[in-house]
Motif scaffolding. Structure first.
Motif, PDB file in Angstrom:
ATOM      1  N   GLY A 157      10.030  71.956 -47.000  1.00  0.00           N
ATOM      2  CA  GLY A 157       9.299  70.703 -47.149  1.00  0.00           C
ATOM      3  C   GLY A 157       8.196  70.582 -46.120  1.00  0.00           C
ATOM      4  N   LEU A 158       7.285  69.655 -46.367  1.00  0.00           N
ATOM      5  CA  LEU A 158       6.098  69.536 -45.531  1.00  0.00           C
ATOM      6  C   LEU A 158       5.571  68.111 -45.630  1.00  0.00           C
ATOM      7  N   ASP A 159       5.241  67.517 -44.501  1.00  0.00           N
ATOM      8  CA  ASP A 159       4.598  66.205 -44.477  1.00  0.00           C
ATOM      9  C   ASP A 159       3.124  66.450 -44.808  1.00  0.00           C
ATOM     10  N   ILE A 160       2.763  66.290 -46.073  1.00  0.00           N
ATOM     11  CA  ILE A 160       1.425  66.651 -46.553  1.00  0.00           C
ATOM     12  C   ILE A 160       0.317  65.878 -45.836  1.00  0.00           C
ATOM     13  N   PRO A 161       0.402  64.553 -45.683  1.00  0.00           N
ATOM     14  CA  PRO A 161      -0.674  63.851 -44.974  1.00  0.00           C
ATOM     15  C   PRO A 161      -0.844  64.337 -43.531  1.00  0.00           C
ATOM     16  N   LEU A 162       0.260  64.526 -42.804  1.00  0.00           N
ATOM     17  CA  LEU A 162       0.184  65.009 -41.429  1.00  0.00           C
ATOM     18  C   LEU A 162      -0.366  66.424 -41.377  1.00  0.00           C
ATOM     19  N   ALA A 163       0.124  67.296 -42.248  1.00  0.00           N
ATOM     20  CA  ALA A 163      -0.325  68.688 -42.264  1.00  0.00           C
ATOM     21  C   ALA A 163      -1.817  68.771 -42.579  1.00  0.00           C
ATOM     22  N   THR A 164      -2.284  67.952 -43.515  1.00  0.00           N
ATOM     23  CA  THR A 164      -3.697  67.949 -43.890  1.00  0.00           C
ATOM     24  C   THR A 164      -4.563  67.428 -42.750  1.00  0.00           C
ATOM     25  N   LYS A 165      -4.192  66.273 -42.192  1.00  0.00           N
ATOM     26  CA  LYS A 165      -4.968  65.692 -41.082  1.00  0.00           C
ATOM     27  C   LYS A 165      -5.055  66.646 -39.903  1.00  0.00           C
ATOM     28  N   SER A 166      -3.968  67.347 -39.624  1.00  0.00           N
ATOM     29  CA  SER A 166      -3.947  68.269 -38.492  1.00  0.00           C
ATOM     30  C   SER A 166      -4.887  69.450 -38.702  1.00  0.00           C
ATOM     31  N   VAL A 167      -4.925  70.003 -39.916  1.00  0.00           N
ATOM     32  CA  VAL A 167      -5.871  71.087 -40.214  1.00  0.00           C
ATOM     33  C   VAL A 167      -7.303  70.592 -40.044  1.00  0.00           C
ATOM     34  N   VAL A 168      -7.607  69.461 -40.658  1.00  0.00           N
ATOM     35  CA  VAL A 168      -8.966  68.912 -40.628  1.00  0.00           C
ATOM     36  C   VAL A 168      -9.422  68.683 -39.193  1.00  0.00           C
ATOM     37  N   ARG A 169      -8.549  68.101 -38.378  1.00  0.00           N
ATOM     38  CA  ARG A 169      -8.910  67.795 -36.986  1.00  0.00           C
ATOM     39  C   ARG A 169      -9.019  69.057 -36.128  1.00  0.00           C
ATOM     40  N   LEU A 170      -8.027  69.940 -36.223  1.00  0.00           N
ATOM     41  CA  LEU A 170      -8.007  71.117 -35.358  1.00  0.00           C
ATOM     42  C   LEU A 170      -9.117  72.115 -35.682  1.00  0.00           C
ATOM     43  N   LEU A 171      -9.471  72.232 -36.959  1.00  0.00           N
ATOM     44  CA  LEU A 171     -10.539  73.172 -37.333  1.00  0.00           C
ATOM     45  C   LEU A 171     -11.908  72.501 -37.433  1.00  0.00           C
ATOM     46  N   GLY A 172     -11.955  71.191 -37.352  1.00  0.00           N
ATOM     47  CA  GLY A 172     -13.232  70.486 -37.370  1.00  0.00           C
ATOM     48  C   GLY A 172     -13.898  70.452 -38.733  1.00  0.00           C
ATOM     49  N   PHE A 173     -13.100  70.299 -39.783  1.00  0.00           N
ATOM     50  CA  PHE A 173     -13.682  70.219 -41.123  1.00  0.00           C
ATOM     51  C   PHE A 173     -14.542  68.962 -41.241  1.00  0.00           C
ATOM     52  N   ILE A 174     -15.734  69.119 -41.791  1.00  0.00           N
ATOM     53  CA  ILE A 174     -16.593  67.967 -42.068  1.00  0.00           C
ATOM     54  C   ILE A 174     -16.495  67.567 -43.533  1.00  0.00           C
ATOM     55  N   ASP A 175     -15.964  68.443 -44.342  1.00  0.00           N
ATOM     56  CA  ASP A 175     -15.713  68.169 -45.757  1.00  0.00           C
ATOM     57  C   ASP A 175     -14.602  69.120 -46.191  1.00  0.00           C
ATOM     58  N   TYR A 176     -13.741  68.675 -47.090  1.00  0.00           N
ATOM     59  CA  TYR A 176     -12.660  69.554 -47.546  1.00  0.00           C
ATOM     60  C   TYR A 176     -12.092  69.071 -48.869  1.00  0.00           C
ATOM     61  N   LYS A 177     -11.401  69.985 -49.524  1.00  0.00           N
ATOM     62  CA  LYS A 177     -10.606  69.680 -50.712  1.00  0.00           C
ATOM     63  C   LYS A 177      -9.227  70.253 -50.441  1.00  0.00           C
ATOM     64  N   SER A 178      -8.218  69.546 -50.933  1.00  0.00           N
ATOM     65  CA  SER A 178      -6.858  70.036 -50.702  1.00  0.00           C
ATOM     66  C   SER A 178      -6.020  69.872 -51.958  1.00  0.00           C
ATOM     67  N   GLN A 179      -4.972  70.658 -52.000  1.00  0.00           N
ATOM     68  CA  GLN A 179      -4.029  70.591 -53.106  1.00  0.00           C
ATOM     69  C   GLN A 179      -2.664  70.991 -52.566  1.00  0.00           C
ATOM     70  N   ALA A 180      -1.646  70.256 -52.937  1.00  0.00           N
ATOM     71  CA  ALA A 180      -0.273  70.592 -52.568  1.00  0.00           C
ATOM     72  C   ALA A 180       0.475  70.995 -53.829  1.00  0.00           C
ATOM     73  N   ILE A 181       1.190  72.070 -53.726  1.00  0.00           N
ATOM     74  CA  ILE A 181       1.937  72.590 -54.870  1.00  0.00           C
ATOM     75  C   ILE A 181       3.409  72.655 -54.473  1.00  0.00           C
ATOM     76  N   SER A 182       4.269  72.053 -55.280  1.00  0.00           N
ATOM     77  CA  SER A 182       5.704  72.148 -55.050  1.00  0.00           C
ATOM     78  C   SER A 182       6.225  73.364 -55.786  1.00  0.00           C
ATOM     79  N   ARG A 183       7.103  74.084 -55.141  1.00  0.00           N
ATOM     80  CA  ARG A 183       7.697  75.248 -55.785  1.00  0.00           C
ATOM     81  C   ARG A 183       8.877  74.755 -56.631  1.00  0.00           C
ATOM     82  N   PRO A 184       8.812  74.910 -57.930  1.00  0.00           N
ATOM     83  CA  PRO A 184       9.839  74.342 -58.804  1.00  0.00           C
ATOM     84  C   PRO A 184      11.142  75.148 -58.849  1.00  0.00           C
ATOM     85  N   MET A 185      11.126  76.344 -58.284  1.00  0.00           N
ATOM     86  CA  MET A 185      12.314  77.188 -58.371  1.00  0.00           C
ATOM     87  C   MET A 185      13.342  76.771 -57.313  1.00  0.00           C
ATOM     88  N   ARG A 186      14.589  77.007 -57.597  1.00  0.00           N
ATOM     89  CA  ARG A 186      15.650  76.721 -56.633  1.00  0.00           C
ATOM     90  C   ARG A 186      15.789  77.894 -55.670  1.00  0.00           C
TER      91      ARG A 186
END
Length: 108
Positions: free
Chosen positions: A75-104
């Protein structure tokens, strides 16, 4: 969960910047890094990865663009993970997508 981000930066990302990101990012999202980051410079950019106890994080750059993949099998806190990437790498624009793995997960 698999988080994919494609971002744009004002300045091209250096090997040093990507290595620092991979070294520190797992801590920001509550994950444990189990290897040292591996980053290789290549013409026009770099690529790198780090193995975390929960799976991996990878970065591929070219010029002012970067592609970041964060994969976690617990599992992953998507908002936190996204904000952290954007801030740490200095993104000025970005697109994101989260994909859940449906398999057990396979039991032992």
């Amino acid at each position: 969960c698999h988080l994919l981000l494609d971002g744009e930066t004002e300045q091209p990302l250096t090997v040093t910047k990507v290595e620092s990101f991979l070294r520190h990012y797992p801590r920001f999202i509550g994950m444990q890094r189990i290897t040292e980051p591996v980053v290789i410079g290549q013409k026009g950019g770099c690529c790198g990865y780090v193995i975390i106890a929960e799976s991996h994080v990878s970065v591929h750059t070219r010029g002012h663009t970067a592609m970041v993949d964060v994969y976690s099998c617990v599992g992953l806190d998507i908002p936190l993970a996204t904000k952290s990437v954007v801030r740490l790498l200095g993104f000025i624009d970005y697109k994101s997508q989260a994909i859940s793995r449906p398999m057990r997960m396979i039991a032992d």
